[in-house]
Design an enzyme around this catalytic site. Structure first.
Site, PDB file in Angstrom:
ATOM      1  N   CYS A  41       0.599  -1.577   0.202  1.00  0.00           N
ATOM      2  CA  CYS A  41       0.342  -0.257   0.036  1.00  0.00           C
ATOM      3  C   CYS A  41       0.978   1.605   0.100  1.00  0.00           C
ATOM      4  O   CYS A  41       1.226   1.980   0.965  1.00  0.00           O
ATOM      5  CB  CYS A  41      -0.759  -0.101   1.076  1.00  0.00           C
ATOM      6  N   CYS A  59      -5.892   2.600  -4.848  1.00  0.00           N
ATOM      7  CA  CYS A  59      -5.231   3.171  -3.025  1.00  0.00           C
ATOM      8  C   CYS A  59      -6.168   3.455  -3.210  1.00  0.00           C
ATOM      9  O   CYS A  59      -6.134   4.876  -3.291  1.00  0.00           O
ATOM     10  CB  CYS A  59      -3.707   3.574  -3.888  1.00  0.00           C
TER      11      CYS A  59
HETATM   12  P1  FAD Z   1      -0.545 -10.752   4.092  1.00  0.00           P
HETATM   13  O1  FAD Z   1      -1.974 -10.582   4.570  1.00  0.00           O
HETATM   14  O2  FAD Z   1       0.538 -10.419   4.861  1.00  0.00           O
HETATM   15  O3  FAD Z   1      -0.692 -12.652   4.826  1.00  0.00           O
HETATM   16  C1  FAD Z   1       0.695 -13.223   5.228  1.00  0.00           C
HETATM   17  C2  FAD Z   1       0.128 -14.658   5.624  1.00  0.00           C
HETATM   18  O4  FAD Z   1       1.616 -15.409   5.531  1.00  0.00           O
HETATM   19  C3  FAD Z   1       0.171 -13.475   7.021  1.00  0.00           C
HETATM   20  O5  FAD Z   1      -0.674 -14.667   7.817  1.00  0.00           O
HETATM   21  C4  FAD Z   1       1.467 -14.356   7.573  1.00  0.00           C
HETATM   22  O6  FAD Z   1       1.142 -15.416   8.869  1.00  0.00           O
HETATM   23  C5  FAD Z   1       1.546 -16.148   5.784  1.00  0.00           C
HETATM   24  N1  FAD Z   1       3.076 -16.225   6.674  1.00  0.00           N
HETATM   25  C6  FAD Z   1       4.223 -15.696   6.336  1.00  0.00           C
HETATM   26  N2  FAD Z   1       5.135 -16.421   6.478  1.00  0.00           N
HETATM   27  C7  FAD Z   1       4.608 -17.641   6.495  1.00  0.00           C
HETATM   28  C8  FAD Z   1       5.174 -19.139   6.948  1.00  0.00           C
HETATM   29  N3  FAD Z   1       6.990 -19.229   6.741  1.00  0.00           N
HETATM   30  N4  FAD Z   1       4.609 -19.981   6.368  1.00  0.00           N
HETATM   31  C9  FAD Z   1       3.361 -19.759   6.921  1.00  0.00           C
HETATM   32  N5  FAD Z   1       2.780 -18.574   6.676  1.00  0.00           N
HETATM   33  C10 FAD Z   1       3.167 -17.677   5.978  1.00  0.00           C
HETATM   34  N6  FAD Z   1      -4.170  -2.425   1.157  1.00  0.00           N
HETATM   35  C11 FAD Z   1      -5.571  -2.369   0.579  1.00  0.00           C
HETATM   36  O7  FAD Z   1      -6.316  -2.243  -0.755  1.00  0.00           O
HETATM   37  N7  FAD Z   1      -6.288  -1.017   0.605  1.00  0.00           N
HETATM   38  C12 FAD Z   1      -5.148  -0.711   1.837  1.00  0.00           C
HETATM   39  O8  FAD Z   1      -6.026   0.868   2.066  1.00  0.00           O
HETATM   40  C13 FAD Z   1      -4.714  -1.011   2.498  1.00  0.00           C
HETATM   41  N8  FAD Z   1      -3.729   0.027   2.864  1.00  0.00           N
HETATM   42  C14 FAD Z   1      -2.693  -0.659   4.244  1.00  0.00           C
HETATM   43  C15 FAD Z   1      -2.428  -0.173   4.633  1.00  0.00           C
HETATM   44  C16 FAD Z   1      -1.291  -0.974   6.019  1.00  0.00           C
HETATM   45  C17 FAD Z   1      -0.756   0.135   7.040  1.00  0.00           C
HETATM   46  C18 FAD Z   1      -1.206  -1.799   5.358  1.00  0.00           C
HETATM   47  C19 FAD Z   1       0.302  -2.599   6.171  1.00  0.00           C
HETATM   48  C20 FAD Z   1      -1.177  -2.311   4.253  1.00  0.00           C
HETATM   49  C21 FAD Z   1      -2.279  -2.103   3.210  1.00  0.00           C
HETATM   50  N9  FAD Z   1      -2.813  -2.674   2.251  1.00  0.00           N
HETATM   51  C22 FAD Z   1      -3.903  -2.026   1.609  1.00  0.00           C
HETATM   52  C23 FAD Z   1      -2.388  -3.602   2.014  1.00  0.00           C
HETATM   53  C24 FAD Z   1      -2.941  -5.059   1.845  1.00  0.00           C
HETATM   54  O9  FAD Z   1      -3.424  -5.282   3.678  1.00  0.00           O
HETATM   55  C25 FAD Z   1      -2.712  -6.250   1.775  1.00  0.00           C
HETATM   56  O10 FAD Z   1      -1.090  -5.632   0.309  1.00  0.00           O
HETATM   57  C26 FAD Z   1      -2.599  -7.264   2.116  1.00  0.00           C
HETATM   58  O11 FAD Z   1      -3.164  -7.896   2.796  1.00  0.00           O
HETATM   59  C27 FAD Z   1      -1.497  -8.718   1.396  1.00  0.00           C
HETATM   60  O12 FAD Z   1      -2.169  -9.629   1.938  1.00  0.00           O
HETATM   61  P2  FAD Z   1      -0.927 -11.294   1.371  1.00  0.00           P
HETATM   62  O13 FAD Z   1      -2.320 -12.428   1.678  1.00  0.00           O
HETATM   63  O14 FAD Z   1      -0.253 -10.898   0.452  1.00  0.00           O
HETATM   64  O15 FAD Z   1      -0.247 -11.346   2.539  1.00  0.00           O
HETATM   65  C1  UQ1 Z   2     -11.384  -3.641  -1.898  1.00  0.00           C
HETATM   66  O1  UQ1 Z   2     -11.982  -4.119  -2.761  1.00  0.00           O
HETATM   67  C2  UQ1 Z   2     -10.909  -3.534  -1.019  1.00  0.00           C
HETATM   68  O2  UQ1 Z   2     -11.159  -4.991  -0.377  1.00  0.00           O
HETATM   69  C3  UQ1 Z   2     -11.795  -5.230   0.434  1.00  0.00           C
HETATM   70  C4  UQ1 Z   2      -9.749  -2.482   0.267  1.00  0.00           C
HETATM   71  O3  UQ1 Z   2     -10.067  -3.267   1.083  1.00  0.00           O
HETATM   72  C5  UQ1 Z   2      -8.452  -3.494   1.609  1.00  0.00           C
HETATM   73  C6  UQ1 Z   2     -10.184  -1.337  -0.912  1.00  0.00           C
HETATM   74  O4  UQ1 Z   2      -9.077  -0.467  -0.371  1.00  0.00           O
HETATM   75  C7  UQ1 Z   2     -10.049  -1.234  -2.102  1.00  0.00           C
HETATM   76  C8  UQ1 Z   2      -9.825   0.131  -3.019  1.00  0.00           C
HETATM   77  C9  UQ1 Z   2     -10.797  -1.755  -2.731  1.00  0.00           C
HETATM   78  C10 UQ1 Z   2     -11.439  -2.123  -4.441  1.00  0.00           C
HETATM   79  C11 UQ1 Z   2     -12.778  -2.074  -4.025  1.00  0.00           C
HETATM   80  C12 UQ1 Z   2     -13.231  -0.823  -4.528  1.00  0.00           C
HETATM   81  C13 UQ1 Z   2     -14.850  -1.099  -4.940  1.00  0.00           C
HETATM   82  C14 UQ1 Z   2     -12.742   0.709  -5.612  1.00  0.00           C
END
Ligand code: FAD
Ligand code: UQ1
Length: 453
Positions: free
Chosen positions: A194, A371
């Site tokens: 993000c 975003c």
């Molecule tokens: P994660 O959700 O981080 O999950 C990874 C998982 O893998 C975790 O549960 C972890 O325990 C597990 N894991 C790690 N290592 C291992 C291992 N060795 N073995 C087994 N499991 C493991 N996204 C948006 O869409 N909109 C937003 O407004 C937004 N704002 C954000 C603000 C902040 C401050 C942050 C930190 C993130 C934000 N994001 C946002 C980004 C979003 O949260 C992430 O892109 C998303 O959670 C990624 O998902 P993921 O499954 O790839 O990783």
């Molecule tokens: C989205 O689907 C989503 O997941 C629930 C978010 O939360 C983490 C988002 O921040 C955004 C932007 C979306 C995309 C959805 C729309 C309606 C633009």
């Protein structure tokens, strides 16, 4: 499913083993690494897809490996930092989010052996699979900034970060305690999740101080390792105009390398190696991020350390039965949960077609990511774009509006709708984001209820 797996053998996958009790299994047809946003979303959508096609999987055929006790709604940490939410409202026990037909292996993966179709857990136990989906997220490199950890641990340091559960509420405490002086908000050089969050929290602090008559005393500055405000020109230009209008300073290509919280000095490195020191009263740090070590050191990694997948199909470039999505993947787009809403249906469709026919399907990921850039209380700029940093706006297309203009309605998407839809629909695989219609022939299917704790 048997038909599907018979045809998978064309890809030289291992033969089927018989079902064990889900919890005791050491072999799974589909093994998902990580129970975060991507892992929960994809495990459920895969299960639901096979079921909808009349090829229902047995309980435990799909398993998620994750040692985490809690699943966090990370996008909510910005709201916690802005005083809008309590952090404990934004997490659930991981086990409570997983339906009974999907197994949870409560362990961390230590290494991958894709040639043997297995992973080794940190206990040393080996788990085998027919297909692997890697969704393990990324690594936050707190220690890459000298002095940061002790600064975060000291309650009176004025140093905080919305990038962890532990520290996101300290940000709000610091914003409220601030009475004036220099407030610095940092963003590191390189890839982070993000990429808008480092400045979202700055805009919220700026607005909070303005509304509580502290605006005049606040000297706010965005110090970023990146060359611009944002990676997409349209939004970057709008954000820079906002910055100038609000009198917020900026230093570009200044990368935080050290914090001395006793002296209240932050040190930044410029591309030419020169160090710049800045005094601060309040410092909000976005830590540097990168690939997880256990992925980086594996045969699945690309040159940087991300899981090396095709940017369109999400299938591993070398191992045909390995897939990846989300933050750990090499997909060259901004790492967000919103991106995952567009990635999962593509992965699932291609996975299913490979399982059925041995051939990849036609679904392709266009790099969609979004975003939601908070610019203050009651206002948000909804950036949405695809590969090549090209804007692709849902509401722009639907309503003919320009999404680079902050809006009240977008703010409420972020503050109320996204947290709600995330826990009610994304984690069980029934939320498809705004891109639902782009995936051909994806069947509509209701989620099965999650297991009771
Ligand atoms: P994660 O959700 O981080 O999950 C990874 C998982 O893998 C975790 O549960 C972890 O325990 C597990 N894991 C790690 N290592 C291992 C291992 N060795 N073995 C087994 N499991 C493991 N996204 C948006 O869409 N909109 C937003 O407004 C937004 N704002 C954000 C603000 C902040 C401050 C942050 C930190 C993130 C934000 N994001 C946002 C980004 C979003 O949260 C992430 O892109 C998303 O959670 C990624 O998902 P993921 O499954 O790839 O990783
Ligand atoms: C989205 O689907 C989503 O997941 C629930 C978010 O939360 C983490 C988002 O921040 C955004 C932007 C979306 C995309 C959805 C729309 C309606 C633009």
């Amino acid at each position: 499913m048997n038909t599907a797996l018979t045809s998978q053998r064309a890809l030289r996958l291992p033969r089927l083993t018989r079902s064990y009790a889900a919890a005791a299994k050491t072999h799974h047809k589909i093994l998902v690494i990580g129970g975060g946003s991507g892992g929960l979303n994809v495990a459920n959508q895969l299960y639901n897809r096979f079921k909808a096609e009349g090829k229902k999987l047995d309980d435990g055929d799909v398993a998620i490996v994750d040692a985490a006790e809690w699943h966090n709604y990370q996008p909510g940490w910005t709201l916690v930092g802005a005083g809008l939410k309590q952090k404990n409202q934004l997490r659930r026990r991981l086990v409570d989010l997983i339906p009974s037909h999907i197994a949870l292996v409560p362990a961390a993966v230590a290494s991958f052996s894709p040639d043997a179709n297995s992973v080794t857990l940190s206990s040393g136990e080996v788990v085998t699979y027919e297909s692997l989906v890697v969704a393990a997220g990324l690594q936050i490199n707190w220690e890459n900034i000298k002095g940061l950890s002790p600064a975060l641990a000291d309650n009176s340091s004025g140093v905080s970060s919305i990038y962890s559960y532990e520290t996101c509420d300290k940000t709000w405490g610091d914003i409220e305690a601030f009475r004036g002086g220099k407030a610095i908000f940092t963003q590191p050089a390189g890839v982070i999740k993000c990429a808008g969050a480092p400045q979202k929290i700055m805009w919220m602090a700026w607005d909070r101080w303005r509304r509580t008559k502290r605006g005049e005393a606040a000297d706010v500055e965005f110090v970023t390792g990146m060359p611009t405000m944002f990676s997409v020109k349209k939004y970057s230009d709008a954000l820079n105009a906002l910055r100038l209008q609000r009198g917020v300073g900026a230093l570009f290509e200044h990368n935080l390398v050290e914090v001395d919280h006793h002296a209240r000095v932050a040190k930044f490195k410029k591309p030419d190696g020169a160090l710049v020191e800045k005094d601060y009263t309040l410092l909000h740090v976005t830590p540097p991020q990168g690939p997880l070590d256990f992925i980086k050191s594996s045969p699945l990694a690309d040159g940087v350390g991300w899981v090396d997948v095709d940017p369109g199909t999400l299938r591993h470039k070398k191992y045909a039965n390995v897939w990846s999505l989300g933050d750990c993947s090499s997909l060259p787009t901004s790492k967000t949960a919103a991106a995952i809403t567009a990635q999962t249906p593509v992965l699932v469709d291609n996975f299913y077609r490979v399982a059925e026919t041995g051939e990849i399907g036609t679904a392709r990921y266009d790099g969609y990511t979004s975003c939601p850039l908070l610019t203050g209380y009651g206002q948000l700029m909804l950036a949405e774009f695809v590969y090549g940093a090209v804007p692709k706006e849902t509401f722009g297309a639907l309503l003919g509006i320009d999404q680079s203009k902050p809006r009240w309605a977008f703010y409420h998407l972020k503050n109320e709708f996204f947290p709600w839809v995330y826990f009610n629909s994304m984690v069980n695989g029934t939320w498809f984001g705004p891109k639902r219609w782009n995936v051909p022939e994806f069947p509509k299917v209701a989620a099965e209820p999650a297991a009771k704790a």
